[in-house]
Write an enzyme that holds these catalytic residues in place. Structure first.
Site, mmCIF file in Angstrom:
data_model
loop_
_atom_site.group_PDB
_atom_site.id
_atom_site.type_symbol
_atom_site.label_atom_id
_atom_site.label_comp_id
_atom_site.label_asym_id
_atom_site.label_seq_id
_atom_site.Cartn_x
_atom_site.Cartn_y
_atom_site.Cartn_z
ATOM 1 N N TRP A 1 -10.370 -8.703 3.238
ATOM 2 C CA TRP A 1 -11.236 -8.906 1.959
ATOM 3 C C TRP A 1 -11.216 -10.653 1.733
ATOM 4 O O TRP A 1 -12.220 -10.992 1.301
ATOM 5 C CB TRP A 1 -10.701 -8.140 0.712
ATOM 6 C CG TRP A 1 -10.627 -6.910 0.689
ATOM 7 C CD1 TRP A 1 -11.769 -6.126 -0.040
ATOM 8 C CD2 TRP A 1 -9.841 -5.904 1.069
ATOM 9 N NE1 TRP A 1 -11.679 -4.603 0.146
ATOM 10 C CE2 TRP A 1 -10.460 -4.645 0.749
ATOM 11 C CE3 TRP A 1 -8.679 -5.906 1.578
ATOM 12 C CZ2 TRP A 1 -9.941 -3.424 0.994
ATOM 13 C CZ3 TRP A 1 -8.044 -4.379 1.997
ATOM 14 C CH2 TRP A 1 -8.550 -3.320 1.772
ATOM 15 N N HIS B 1 0.267 4.130 -2.749
ATOM 16 C CA HIS B 1 -0.131 5.783 -2.350
ATOM 17 C C HIS B 1 1.225 6.442 -2.987
ATOM 18 O O HIS B 1 0.911 7.540 -3.197
ATOM 19 C CB HIS B 1 -0.478 5.623 -0.990
ATOM 20 C CG HIS B 1 -1.699 5.308 -0.541
ATOM 21 N ND1 HIS B 1 -2.496 5.717 0.359
ATOM 22 C CD2 HIS B 1 -2.713 4.428 -1.280
ATOM 23 C CE1 HIS B 1 -3.859 5.188 0.226
ATOM 24 N NE2 HIS B 1 -3.893 4.433 -0.641
ATOM 25 N N ARG C 1 0.689 -1.135 -0.071
ATOM 26 C CA ARG C 1 0.029 -0.028 -0.036
ATOM 27 C C ARG C 1 0.874 1.394 0.046
ATOM 28 O O ARG C 1 0.369 2.197 -0.573
ATOM 29 C CB ARG C 1 -0.924 -0.051 1.144
ATOM 30 C CG ARG C 1 -2.063 1.044 1.101
ATOM 31 C CD ARG C 1 -3.139 0.992 1.989
ATOM 32 N NE ARG C 1 -4.401 1.628 1.641
ATOM 33 C CZ ARG C 1 -4.843 2.750 2.448
ATOM 34 N NH1 ARG C 1 -4.225 3.053 3.422
ATOM 35 N NH2 ARG C 1 -5.739 3.549 1.823
HETATM 36 FE FE1 DDH Z 1 -6.462 -0.220 -1.351
HETATM 37 N N1 DDH Z 1 -7.361 0.214 0.290
HETATM 38 N N2 DDH Z 1 -7.883 0.841 -2.275
HETATM 39 N N3 DDH Z 1 -5.368 -0.739 -2.842
HETATM 40 N N4 DDH Z 1 -5.208 -1.386 -0.305
HETATM 41 C C1 DDH Z 1 -7.062 -0.285 1.412
HETATM 42 C C2 DDH Z 1 -5.785 -1.208 1.860
HETATM 43 C C3 DDH Z 1 -5.270 -1.695 0.991
HETATM 44 C C4 DDH Z 1 -8.935 1.557 -1.862
HETATM 45 C C5 DDH Z 1 -9.102 1.693 -0.549
HETATM 46 C C6 DDH Z 1 -8.341 1.273 0.377
HETATM 47 C C7 DDH Z 1 -5.761 -0.329 -4.132
HETATM 48 C C8 DDH Z 1 -7.048 0.314 -4.691
HETATM 49 C C9 DDH Z 1 -7.903 1.075 -3.698
HETATM 50 C C10 DDH Z 1 -3.872 -2.143 -0.846
HETATM 51 C C11 DDH Z 1 -3.619 -1.911 -2.147
HETATM 52 C C12 DDH Z 1 -4.274 -1.380 -3.032
HETATM 53 C C13 DDH Z 1 -7.847 0.536 2.436
HETATM 54 C C14 DDH Z 1 -7.694 0.312 4.226
HETATM 55 C C15 DDH Z 1 -8.755 1.075 1.968
HETATM 56 C C16 DDH Z 1 -9.914 1.993 2.458
HETATM 57 C C17 DDH Z 1 -6.693 1.118 4.598
HETATM 58 C C18 DDH Z 1 -6.774 0.981 6.304
HETATM 59 O O1 DDH Z 1 -7.653 1.155 6.871
HETATM 60 O O2 DDH Z 1 -5.463 0.521 6.647
HETATM 61 C C19 DDH Z 1 -9.663 2.042 -2.838
HETATM 62 C C20 DDH Z 1 -10.851 2.994 -2.846
HETATM 63 C C21 DDH Z 1 -9.121 1.660 -4.075
HETATM 64 C C22 DDH Z 1 -9.517 1.957 -5.473
HETATM 65 O O3 DDH Z 1 -10.321 2.845 -5.741
HETATM 66 C C23 DDH Z 1 -9.408 1.084 -6.525
HETATM 67 C C24 DDH Z 1 -4.705 -0.440 -5.407
HETATM 68 C C25 DDH Z 1 -4.590 0.004 -6.761
HETATM 69 C C26 DDH Z 1 -3.618 -1.065 -4.433
HETATM 70 C C27 DDH Z 1 -2.504 -1.546 -5.066
HETATM 71 O O4 DDH Z 1 -1.693 -1.926 -4.034
HETATM 72 C C28 DDH Z 1 -2.247 -1.819 -6.463
HETATM 73 C C29 DDH Z 1 -3.331 -2.819 0.065
HETATM 74 C C30 DDH Z 1 -2.201 -3.628 -0.034
HETATM 75 C C31 DDH Z 1 -4.256 -2.625 1.232
HETATM 76 C C32 DDH Z 1 -4.008 -3.243 2.658
HETATM 77 C C33 DDH Z 1 -3.025 -2.352 3.459
HETATM 78 C C34 DDH Z 1 -2.883 -2.927 4.937
HETATM 79 O O5 DDH Z 1 -2.349 -2.299 5.922
HETATM 80 O O6 DDH Z 1 -3.230 -4.233 5.206
#
Ligand code: DDH
Length: 308
Positions: free
Chosen positions: A188, A48, A44
């Site tokens: 998930w 980001h 993540r």
């Molecule tokens: Fe995500 N993401 N993401 N995400 N994401 C969250 C956690 C993680 C959205 C929202 C959230 C991608 C796209 C989207 C990962 C990878 C990727 C969380 C929770 C939210 C909310 C955060 C928290 O509370 O800690 C949304 C909305 C989108 C979208 O619009 C498509 C993408 C493109 C990626 C990527 O890596 C390519 C990952 C990994 C996590 C888990 C993090 C953790 O600490 O565990």
């Protein structure tokens, strides 16, 4: 010139990166943290750092490691990513030659591979901004409470297609939502430290059973709880927490164009792995212009990076 550090002005070679990657591998196992792995939050962090890119203005992207500054690091969208940065700090101290921008993106590729995912092509050479002048404005990252139009608005800005949006979203096979970070709660998939196409399978498998719930903070998400499992485990310590989907995740099956790709990736893990590797590599390269040596064309004020 020591063999383990790049020559001045040059990006690290594959050989020089090996010990860096080994150090990242060694820190992934974190028994006290979340589901026992630093992997998901590292993925993540890279996403980001790169997902601020705007193709029209050619601003944002993973170069610069702007999240070290309050302007970007303090964005509520980045809440929790300080844990990821802290996990990597000892690696940066051990290998000062690697820029933060390279380390954050490289670490995600190491994490994906270690968690059973595909090898993501990665190129080094990013440099770190010396101040926050070029840090992109807040508000460029997606909001999980929204739907398909928002996804297209955010990801088209970076130059991605519908297929690429779905492939990228497959990263939600990993990790979880934290109430004290995003406000959403839960994971998930059942094994959130194993990279797979399970997320796509579950979106479809429990279609019609995902229940919209409103959390105490007012946010809405979708949950699936296996009633038998939940009842069976009551009072026995570990509570079955069920699985969750964000409204944005659900839009991948309600929007017909996205859905076609969800179905393909649910049916064919190899296809998903291939497409994910390609699109994640593209994400990490957004906004990066390289010279013939693979160095990133950058502004002069580089303080910490390959030109220092
Ligand atoms: Fe995500 N993401 N993401 N995400 N994401 C969250 C956690 C993680 C959205 C929202 C959230 C991608 C796209 C989207 C990962 C990878 C990727 C969380 C929770 C939210 C909310 C955060 C928290 O509370 O800690 C949304 C909305 C989108 C979208 O619009 C498509 C993408 C493109 C990626 C990527 O890596 C390519 C990952 C990994 C996590 C888990 C993090 C953790 O600490 O565990």
């Amino acid at each position: 010139m020591p063999q383990d550090a790049p020559a001045p002005g040059a990006a690290p070679t594959a050989e020089q990166l090996e010990p860096v990657k080994a150090a990242v591998r060694a820190l992934l196992h974190q028994p006290e943290y979340d589901d026992g792995s630093a992997g998901p939050v590292l993925v993540r962090l890279a996403w980001h750092s790169a997902g601020t890119y705007c193709k029209e203005t050619n601003t944002g992207g993973s170069n610069g490691a702007g999240m070290r500054y309050e302007k970007e690091g303090g964005d509520p969208a980045n809440a929790g990513l300080q844990h990821a940065r802290a996990f990597l700090e000892p690696v940066k101290s051990q290998f000062p030659f690697i820029s933060y921008a390279d380390l954050w993106t490289l670490a995600a590729t190491v994490a994906v591979a270690e968690m059973g995912g595909p090898a993501v092509p990665w190129q080094g050479g990013r440099t770190d901004y010396a101040d926050d002048a070029k840090v992109p404005p807040r508000g460029r990252l997606p909001d999980g409470a929204q739907g398909a139009d928002h996804l297209r608005f955010i990801f088209y800005r970076m130059g991605f297609s519908d297929q690429e949006i779905v492939a990228l979203s497959g990263a939600h096979n990993l990790g979880r939502c934290h109430g004290d970070r995003s406000g959403f709660e839960g994971k998930w998939v059942n094994n959130p430290t194993r990279f797979s196409n399970q997320y796509f399978k579950l979106l479809l498998k429990f279609e019609g059973e995902w229940k919209k719930t409103t959390l105490a903070n007012g946010l809405q998400q979708f949950v699936y709880v296996d009633e038998d499992l939940a009842a069976g485990e009551e009072g026995e310590g570990e509570k079955e927490e069920g699985l969750m989907m964000l409204p944005t995740d659900m839009s991948l099956i309600s929007d017909p164009k996205f859905r076609a790709w969800v179905e393909k990736y649910a049916a064919d893990q190899d296809l998903f792995f291939r497409d994910f590797a390609a699109v994640f590599a593209k994400l990490l390269e957004l906004g990066i212009q390289r010279d013939a040596q693979g160095r990133v064309a950058n502004e002069e004020n580089v303080e910490d990076g390959y030109r220092s």
